[in-house]
Scaffold this motif. Structure first.
Motif, PDB file in Angstrom:
ATOM      1  N   CYS A 102       0.825  -1.214   0.000  1.00  0.00           N
ATOM      2  CA  CYS A 102       0.000   0.000   0.000  1.00  0.00           C
ATOM      3  C   CYS A 102       0.856   1.259   0.000  1.00  0.00           C
ATOM      4  O   CYS A 102       0.568   2.214  -0.729  1.00  0.00           O
ATOM      5  N   VAL A 103       1.886   1.280   0.819  1.00  0.00           N
ATOM      6  CA  VAL A 103       2.670   2.505   0.968  1.00  0.00           C
ATOM      7  C   VAL A 103       3.836   2.586  -0.019  1.00  0.00           C
ATOM      8  O   VAL A 103       4.455   3.638  -0.153  1.00  0.00           O
ATOM      9  N   GLY A 104       4.113   1.500  -0.721  1.00  0.00           N
ATOM     10  CA  GLY A 104       5.242   1.501  -1.641  1.00  0.00           C
ATOM     11  C   GLY A 104       4.874   1.736  -3.086  1.00  0.00           C
ATOM     12  O   GLY A 104       5.743   1.669  -3.961  1.00  0.00           O
ATOM     13  N   CYS A 105       3.610   2.048  -3.365  1.00  0.00           N
ATOM     14  CA  CYS A 105       3.161   2.132  -4.753  1.00  0.00           C
ATOM     15  C   CYS A 105       2.979   3.557  -5.245  1.00  0.00           C
ATOM     16  O   CYS A 105       2.619   3.768  -6.414  1.00  0.00           O
ATOM     17  N   GLY A 106       3.184   4.540  -4.392  1.00  0.00           N
ATOM     18  CA  GLY A 106       2.986   5.920  -4.805  1.00  0.00           C
ATOM     19  C   GLY A 106       1.683   6.526  -4.344  1.00  0.00           C
ATOM     20  O   GLY A 106       1.364   7.666  -4.710  1.00  0.00           O
ATOM     21  N   ALA A 107       0.927   5.802  -3.530  1.00  0.00           N
ATOM     22  CA  ALA A 107      -0.300   6.362  -2.966  1.00  0.00           C
ATOM     23  C   ALA A 107       0.049   7.368  -1.872  1.00  0.00           C
ATOM     24  O   ALA A 107       1.158   7.377  -1.337  1.00  0.00           O
ATOM     25  N   ASP A 108      -0.920   8.210  -1.540  1.00  0.00           N
ATOM     26  CA  ASP A 108      -0.700   9.264  -0.552  1.00  0.00           C
ATOM     27  C   ASP A 108      -1.009   8.822   0.873  1.00  0.00           C
ATOM     28  O   ASP A 108      -0.722   9.559   1.827  1.00  0.00           O
ATOM     29  N   GLY A 109      -1.624   7.666   1.041  1.00  0.00           N
ATOM     30  CA  GLY A 109      -1.956   7.196   2.379  1.00  0.00           C
ATOM     31  C   GLY A 109      -2.715   5.896   2.318  1.00  0.00           C
ATOM     32  O   GLY A 109      -3.013   5.364   1.232  1.00  0.00           O
ATOM     33  N   VAL A 110      -3.028   5.359   3.479  1.00  0.00           N
ATOM     34  CA  VAL A 110      -3.677   4.064   3.603  1.00  0.00           C
ATOM     35  C   VAL A 110      -4.848   4.178   4.561  1.00  0.00           C
ATOM     36  O   VAL A 110      -4.709   4.752   5.646  1.00  0.00           O
ATOM     37  N   LEU A 111      -5.987   3.648   4.168  1.00  0.00           N
ATOM     38  CA  LEU A 111      -7.145   3.540   5.039  1.00  0.00           C
ATOM     39  C   LEU A 111      -7.442   2.065   5.255  1.00  0.00           C
ATOM     40  O   LEU A 111      -7.534   1.294   4.294  1.00  0.00           O
ATOM     41  N   THR A 112      -7.590   1.682   6.510  1.00  0.00           N
ATOM     42  CA  THR A 112      -7.948   0.309   6.832  1.00  0.00           C
ATOM     43  C   THR A 112      -9.461   0.156   6.753  1.00  0.00           C
ATOM     44  O   THR A 112     -10.202   0.973   7.310  1.00  0.00           O
ATOM     45  N   LYS A 113      -9.903  -0.851   6.039  1.00  0.00           N
ATOM     46  CA  LYS A 113     -11.340  -1.120   5.972  1.00  0.00           C
ATOM     47  C   LYS A 113     -11.855  -1.518   7.350  1.00  0.00           C
ATOM     48  O   LYS A 113     -11.130  -2.141   8.116  1.00  0.00           O
ATOM     49  N   PRO A 114     -13.101  -1.189   7.665  1.00  0.00           N
ATOM     50  CA  PRO A 114     -14.115  -0.576   6.815  1.00  0.00           C
ATOM     51  C   PRO A 114     -13.927   0.932   6.659  1.00  0.00           C
ATOM     52  O   PRO A 114     -13.385   1.595   7.547  1.00  0.00           O
ATOM     53  N   LEU A 115     -14.399   1.452   5.515  1.00  0.00           N
ATOM     54  CA  LEU A 115     -14.333   2.880   5.266  1.00  0.00           C
ATOM     55  C   LEU A 115     -15.251   3.615   6.231  1.00  0.00           C
ATOM     56  O   LEU A 115     -16.427   3.300   6.359  1.00  0.00           O
ATOM     57  N   ARG A 116     -14.699   4.613   6.915  1.00  0.00           N
ATOM     58  CA  ARG A 116     -15.448   5.481   7.815  1.00  0.00           C
ATOM     59  C   ARG A 116     -15.145   6.924   7.450  1.00  0.00           C
ATOM     60  O   ARG A 116     -13.999   7.275   7.169  1.00  0.00           O
ATOM     61  N   LEU A 117     -16.163   7.781   7.477  1.00  0.00           N
ATOM     62  CA  LEU A 117     -15.977   9.164   7.071  1.00  0.00           C
ATOM     63  C   LEU A 117     -14.957   9.880   7.942  1.00  0.00           C
ATOM     64  O   LEU A 117     -14.167  10.692   7.454  1.00  0.00           O
ATOM     65  N   GLU A 118     -14.959   9.588   9.247  1.00  0.00           N
ATOM     66  CA  GLU A 118     -14.020  10.261  10.127  1.00  0.00           C
ATOM     67  C   GLU A 118     -12.576   9.856   9.818  1.00  0.00           C
ATOM     68  O   GLU A 118     -11.648  10.673   9.886  1.00  0.00           O
ATOM     69  N   SER A 119     -12.371   8.598   9.442  1.00  0.00           N
ATOM     70  CA  SER A 119     -11.027   8.145   9.067  1.00  0.00           C
ATOM     71  C   SER A 119     -10.584   8.786   7.760  1.00  0.00           C
ATOM     72  O   SER A 119      -9.413   9.167   7.597  1.00  0.00           O
ATOM     73  N   LEU A 120     -11.524   8.918   6.826  1.00  0.00           N
ATOM     74  CA  LEU A 120     -11.218   9.557   5.550  1.00  0.00           C
ATOM     75  C   LEU A 120     -10.836  11.015   5.775  1.00  0.00           C
ATOM     76  O   LEU A 120      -9.850  11.508   5.209  1.00  0.00           O
ATOM     77  N   ALA A 121     -11.609  11.720   6.597  1.00  0.00           N
ATOM     78  CA  ALA A 121     -11.309  13.128   6.872  1.00  0.00           C
ATOM     79  C   ALA A 121      -9.941  13.281   7.514  1.00  0.00           C
ATOM     80  O   ALA A 121      -9.175  14.195   7.184  1.00  0.00           O
ATOM     81  N   ALA A 122      -9.613  12.395   8.447  1.00  0.00           N
ATOM     82  CA  ALA A 122      -8.311  12.462   9.117  1.00  0.00           C
ATOM     83  C   ALA A 122      -7.177  12.218   8.129  1.00  0.00           C
ATOM     84  O   ALA A 122      -6.137  12.895   8.171  1.00  0.00           O
ATOM     85  N   ALA A 123      -7.362  11.247   7.220  1.00  0.00           N
ATOM     86  CA  ALA A 123      -6.321  10.942   6.239  1.00  0.00           C
ATOM     87  C   ALA A 123      -6.125  12.104   5.274  1.00  0.00           C
ATOM     88  O   ALA A 123      -4.998  12.435   4.900  1.00  0.00           O
ATOM     89  N   LEU A 124      -7.207  12.749   4.872  1.00  0.00           N
ATOM     90  CA  LEU A 124      -7.102  13.865   3.945  1.00  0.00           C
ATOM     91  C   LEU A 124      -6.485  15.094   4.603  1.00  0.00           C
ATOM     92  O   LEU A 124      -5.907  15.944   3.935  1.00  0.00           O
ATOM     93  N   GLY A 125      -6.589  15.166   5.922  1.00  0.00           N
ATOM     94  CA  GLY A 125      -6.038  16.305   6.632  1.00  0.00           C
ATOM     95  C   GLY A 125      -4.579  16.149   7.000  1.00  0.00           C
ATOM     96  O   GLY A 125      -3.968  17.080   7.524  1.00  0.00           O
ATOM     97  N   SER A 126      -4.011  14.991   6.715  1.00  0.00           N
ATOM     98  CA  SER A 126      -2.612  14.733   7.053  1.00  0.00           C
ATOM     99  C   SER A 126      -1.785  14.647   5.794  1.00  0.00           C
ATOM    100  O   SER A 126      -2.295  14.600   4.680  1.00  0.00           O
ATOM    101  N   GLY A 127      -0.469  14.612   5.975  1.00  0.00           N
ATOM    102  CA  GLY A 127       0.431  14.439   4.846  1.00  0.00           C
ATOM    103  C   GLY A 127       0.549  12.981   4.470  1.00  0.00           C
ATOM    104  O   GLY A 127      -0.163  12.123   5.000  1.00  0.00           O
ATOM    105  N   PRO A 128       1.473  12.666   3.546  1.00  0.00           N
ATOM    106  CA  PRO A 128       1.697  11.268   3.179  1.00  0.00           C
ATOM    107  C   PRO A 128       1.993  10.418   4.398  1.00  0.00           C
ATOM    108  O   PRO A 128       2.730  10.821   5.294  1.00  0.00           O
TER     109      PRO A 128
END
Length: 252
Positions: A98-124
């Motif tokens: 996940c982290v070695g392919c050029g993506a900006d971050g990793v979210l562990t399933k299940p998808l939760r809006l609060e986790s998505l918001a936190a990931a978007l608010g942080s850096g790589p």
């Protein structure tokens, strides 16, 4: 609260894709879906500037999610959207992919809006520690179904839950057959699928045991693999009963 985003969601598991799309759309986002890796790459190429974010499942048919990310990053047309990987994997290899392919971050399933918001608010994000999946905790997360009932019509919630139960039965049968025939690779894939689906719909005990089983199957020297197999098998029936109760409650 996140501003409305244009999102490409790449997820092959139908019930997980439907639930995640419903969650994102009811939060105000515009969502395009892809069911496999080549479709995700094609969608990104066809409308590269149309997406603010790509949510990419790691284990996609046709082209794995990490390879799809690499292909998207090589596309020359326009700005690169932000890409977050989605995974239910508990293995070190899965996390590093996940982290070695050029993506900006990793979210562990299940998808939760609060986790998505936190990931978007942080850096790589750096690679998370591949710790052993927890062995204890609540068996079910009632809030996962409650959130769906708040955001979707009751009939739609019942339909999604019914489809989830059917998918878990199918994956459970495939897992049992793979274990019976000694096909560890297929068994690990089925355990991974069970972990992803069950987590999205609040079946936490099944998610934990499936993740532990996946990690054990990937580890050729796992000493307690029979116990992990037994725990995963034992967790399936209660999860199905939980989903049946939730579907009945949604129907009223």
């Amino acid at each position: 609260m996140m501003p409305p985003l244009r999102i490409l969601l790449a997820e092959d598991e139908a019930v997980t894709r439907l639930a995640a799309r419903a969650l994102l759309e009811r939060a105000g986002h515009r969502v395009v879906t892809a069911e496999d890796g080549p479709a995700a790459v094609s969608a990104a190429a066809a409308a590269f500037d149309a997406f603010d974010l790509i949510l990419m499942d790691l284990e996609l048919p046709g082209l794995p999610g990490d390879e799809a990310v690499r292909a998207i990053r090589l596309q020359p047309n326009g700005r690169a959207p932000r890409i977050l990987m989605l995974t239910a994997s508990a293995t070190a290899d899965g996390q590093m992919r996940c982290v070695g392919c050029g993506a900006d971050g990793v979210l562990t399933k299940p998808l939760r809006l609060e986790s998505l918001a936190a990931a978007l608010g942080s850096g790589p994000q750096a690679a998370p520690s591949p710790a052993e999946p927890p062995s204890a905790g609540p068996a079910f997360e009632e809030a996962a179904i409650a959130t769906m009932r708040e955001m979707l019509p009751a009939a739609r919630v019942a339909e999604l839950i019914d489809k989830t139960a059917a998918a878990l039965r199918q994956h459970g049968d495939a897992l049992e057959e793979a274990l019976r025939t000694g096909n560890r690779r297929t068994a690990a894939t089925m355990a991974h699928r069970i972990a992803g689906v069950s987590g999205q719909y609040g079946c936490l005990a099944l998610r934990r045991t499936a993740r532990a089983l996946e990690a054990g199957l990937e580890d050729g020297a796992c000493a307690d693999l029979p116990q992990r197999i037994g725990a995963s098998s034992a967790a399936l029936a209660p999860a199905l009963e939980f989903l049946e109760r939730c579907a009945a409650a949604a129907r009223g």
